[in-house]
Design a protein around this motif. Structure first.
Motif, PDB file in Angstrom:
ATOM      1  N   LEU A 291     -28.903  22.923  35.688  1.00 29.58           N
ATOM      2  CA  LEU A 291     -28.157  21.447  35.778  1.00 29.58           C
ATOM      3  C   LEU A 291     -27.908  21.088  37.056  1.00 29.58           C
ATOM      4  O   LEU A 291     -28.033  19.913  37.464  1.00 29.58           O
ATOM      5  N   GLY A 292     -27.484  21.917  37.838  1.00 29.36           N
ATOM      6  CA  GLY A 292     -27.188  21.416  39.203  1.00 29.36           C
ATOM      7  C   GLY A 292     -28.234  21.394  40.040  1.00 29.36           C
ATOM      8  O   GLY A 292     -28.590  22.651  40.163  1.00 29.36           O
ATOM      9  N   VAL A 293     -28.587  20.540  40.883  1.00 30.97           N
ATOM     10  CA  VAL A 293     -29.929  20.607  41.890  1.00 30.97           C
ATOM     11  C   VAL A 293     -29.096  19.990  43.217  1.00 30.97           C
ATOM     12  O   VAL A 293     -28.737  18.797  43.146  1.00 30.97           O
ATOM     13  N   GLU A 294     -29.268  20.940  44.176  1.00 27.48           N
ATOM     14  CA  GLU A 294     -28.572  20.357  45.565  1.00 27.48           C
ATOM     15  C   GLU A 294     -29.982  19.291  45.828  1.00 27.48           C
ATOM     16  O   GLU A 294     -31.050  19.831  46.035  1.00 27.48           O
ATOM     17  N   LEU A 295     -29.573  18.080  46.417  1.00 28.84           N
ATOM     18  CA  LEU A 295     -30.466  17.208  46.856  1.00 28.84           C
ATOM     19  C   LEU A 295     -30.870  17.411  48.302  1.00 28.84           C
ATOM     20  O   LEU A 295     -31.964  17.039  48.754  1.00 28.84           O
ATOM     21  N   SER A 296     -30.176  18.109  48.873  1.00 23.28           N
ATOM     22  CA  SER A 296     -30.445  18.444  50.584  1.00 23.28           C
ATOM     23  C   SER A 296     -29.557  19.475  50.895  1.00 23.28           C
ATOM     24  O   SER A 296     -28.850  20.197  50.125  1.00 23.28           O
ATOM     25  N   GLU A 297     -30.129  20.276  51.868  1.00 25.55           N
ATOM     26  CA  GLU A 297     -29.470  21.451  52.501  1.00 25.55           C
ATOM     27  C   GLU A 297     -27.877  21.261  52.921  1.00 25.55           C
ATOM     28  O   GLU A 297     -27.010  21.988  52.676  1.00 25.55           O
ATOM     29  N   ALA A 298     -27.661  19.994  53.011  1.00 27.82           N
ATOM     30  CA  ALA A 298     -26.177  19.351  53.410  1.00 27.82           C
ATOM     31  C   ALA A 298     -25.475  19.186  52.237  1.00 27.82           C
ATOM     32  O   ALA A 298     -24.092  18.855  52.276  1.00 27.82           O
ATOM     33  N   SER A 299     -25.840  18.785  51.146  1.00 24.95           N
ATOM     34  CA  SER A 299     -25.159  18.579  50.059  1.00 24.95           C
ATOM     35  C   SER A 299     -24.214  19.764  49.302  1.00 24.95           C
ATOM     36  O   SER A 299     -24.702  20.956  49.345  1.00 24.95           O
ATOM     37  N   THR A 300     -23.328  19.148  48.700  1.00 27.81           N
ATOM     38  CA  THR A 300     -22.273  20.060  47.993  1.00 27.81           C
ATOM     39  C   THR A 300     -22.111  19.825  46.566  1.00 27.81           C
ATOM     40  O   THR A 300     -22.482  18.910  46.221  1.00 27.81           O
ATOM     41  N   ASN A 301     -21.460  20.683  45.942  1.00 29.92           N
ATOM     42  CA  ASN A 301     -21.293  20.241  44.293  1.00 29.92           C
ATOM     43  C   ASN A 301     -20.145  19.434  44.297  1.00 29.92           C
ATOM     44  O   ASN A 301     -19.742  18.956  43.141  1.00 29.92           O
ATOM     45  N   ASP A 302     -19.510  18.620  45.251  1.00 30.59           N
ATOM     46  CA  ASP A 302     -18.580  17.656  45.153  1.00 30.59           C
ATOM     47  C   ASP A 302     -19.271  16.283  45.650  1.00 30.59           C
ATOM     48  O   ASP A 302     -18.559  15.319  45.694  1.00 30.59           O
ATOM     49  N   ASP A 303     -20.735  16.435  45.813  1.00 30.68           N
ATOM     50  CA  ASP A 303     -21.479  15.367  46.008  1.00 30.68           C
ATOM     51  C   ASP A 303     -21.720  14.389  44.660  1.00 30.68           C
ATOM     52  O   ASP A 303     -21.979  14.984  43.972  1.00 30.68           O
ATOM     53  N   PRO A 304     -21.363  13.016  44.902  1.00 31.56           N
ATOM     54  CA  PRO A 304     -21.420  12.388  43.870  1.00 31.56           C
ATOM     55  C   PRO A 304     -22.850  12.373  43.097  1.00 31.56           C
ATOM     56  O   PRO A 304     -22.979  12.411  41.865  1.00 31.56           O
ATOM     57  N   ALA A 305     -23.950  12.392  43.883  1.00 33.73           N
ATOM     58  CA  ALA A 305     -25.134  12.475  43.193  1.00 33.73           C
ATOM     59  C   ALA A 305     -25.544  13.685  42.731  1.00 33.73           C
ATOM     60  O   ALA A 305     -26.039  13.664  41.644  1.00 33.73           O
ATOM     61  N   TYR A 306     -24.950  14.707  43.031  1.00 33.59           N
ATOM     62  CA  TYR A 306     -24.845  16.147  42.428  1.00 33.59           C
ATOM     63  C   TYR A 306     -24.233  16.046  41.244  1.00 33.59           C
ATOM     64  O   TYR A 306     -24.848  16.792  39.992  1.00 33.59           O
ATOM     65  N   ILE A 307     -23.195  15.485  41.157  1.00 32.95           N
ATOM     66  CA  ILE A 307     -22.512  15.553  40.181  1.00 32.95           C
ATOM     67  C   ILE A 307     -23.074  14.842  38.726  1.00 32.95           C
ATOM     68  O   ILE A 307     -23.037  15.043  37.651  1.00 32.95           O
ATOM     69  N   GLN A 308     -23.386  13.643  39.245  1.00 34.64           N
ATOM     70  CA  GLN A 308     -24.107  12.659  38.221  1.00 34.64           C
ATOM     71  C   GLN A 308     -25.315  13.226  37.583  1.00 34.64           C
ATOM     72  O   GLN A 308     -25.655  13.208  36.641  1.00 34.64           O
ATOM     73  N   GLY A 309     -25.996  14.096  38.664  1.00 34.59           N
ATOM     74  CA  GLY A 309     -27.204  15.037  38.264  1.00 34.59           C
ATOM     75  C   GLY A 309     -26.977  15.861  37.096  1.00 34.59           C
ATOM     76  O   GLY A 309     -27.723  16.309  35.999  1.00 34.59           O
TER      77      GLY A 309
END
Length: 204
Positions: free
Chosen positions: A26-44
């Motif tokens: 379900l959770g896909v990191e969009l970049s090396e700098a992204s975290t699980n509180d990134d809005p794009a990660y959460i919506q994904g």
């Protein structure tokens, strides 16, 4: 459930305890700098969980929504059982269908506790599945509302079990490969890479 899933205990990791299933990421990191509180990660995470659920369950399917609340005897009061469902049902009258079962977990001397299992028989339109799935995904992301208990959706018509274990992934089990074959094909790219070879053997 016993007739469709003989000897299967309803507890994680479901995928590794049954021969026919798919483990989705379900959770896909969009970049090396992204975290699980990134809005794009959460919506994904939300999008994948809801998409998979809606692909598998129709509005006419009968299902059990099962919530397992572990009680470790630490003195914390157990919330009234209806609070596990009340925010997510559309009609409060449905709550009268909730059933409670107490299960003693005695794995070894160091792990003894009780599980309160609350089961609601309903159809998909009876509850707010999008809000409930988001709350399940939120459990480790520091977002409210959140559901910290294990939740299983058991489809009686399709004989499947749907379980989002957290924002990382989702297990889908079936009594036969044909039932979830479309899910396998349509969302093949979402399958967890670590388990892909094992899953492919079931469907090919």
């Amino acid at each position: 459930m016993e007739s469709n899933y003989p000897n299967l205990e309803l507890k994680p990791p479901l995928f590794y305890n049954w021969d026919i299933g798919i483990r989705f990421q379900l959770g896909v990191e969009l970049s090396e700098a992204s975290t699980n509180d990134d809005p794009a990660y959460i919506q994904g995470v939300y999008n994948r969980a809801i998409t998979l659920f809606e692909c598998l369950h129709s509005h006419t399917d009968n299902m059990f929504v099962v919530v397992d609340v572990n009680d470790y005897g630490d003195g914390k009061p157990l919330k009234p059982k209806l609070r596990n469902f009340s925010p997510y049902v559309k009609e409060k009258s449905v709550l009268y269908k909730v059933r409670h079962q107490s299960i003693l977990q005695d794995h070894d001397e160091d792990e003894r506790f009780k599980t309160h299992r609350f089961t609601l028989m309903c159809k998909t339109p009876d509850f707010k599945h999008k809000q409930m799935l988001k709350a399940i995904c939120n459990q480790d992301m520091g977002i409210k509302p959140k559901i910290e208990h294990r939740v299983y959706f058991i489809n009686l018509n399709k004989k499947t079990i749907f379980h989002v274990y957290d924002d990382r992934g989702c297990d889908v089990l079936a009594a036969s490969p044909e039932t979830i074959g479309e899910l396998y094909k349509r969302y093949y790219d979402w399958i967890l890479g670590y388990d892909r070879e094992r899953i492919d053997k079931v469907f090919k």
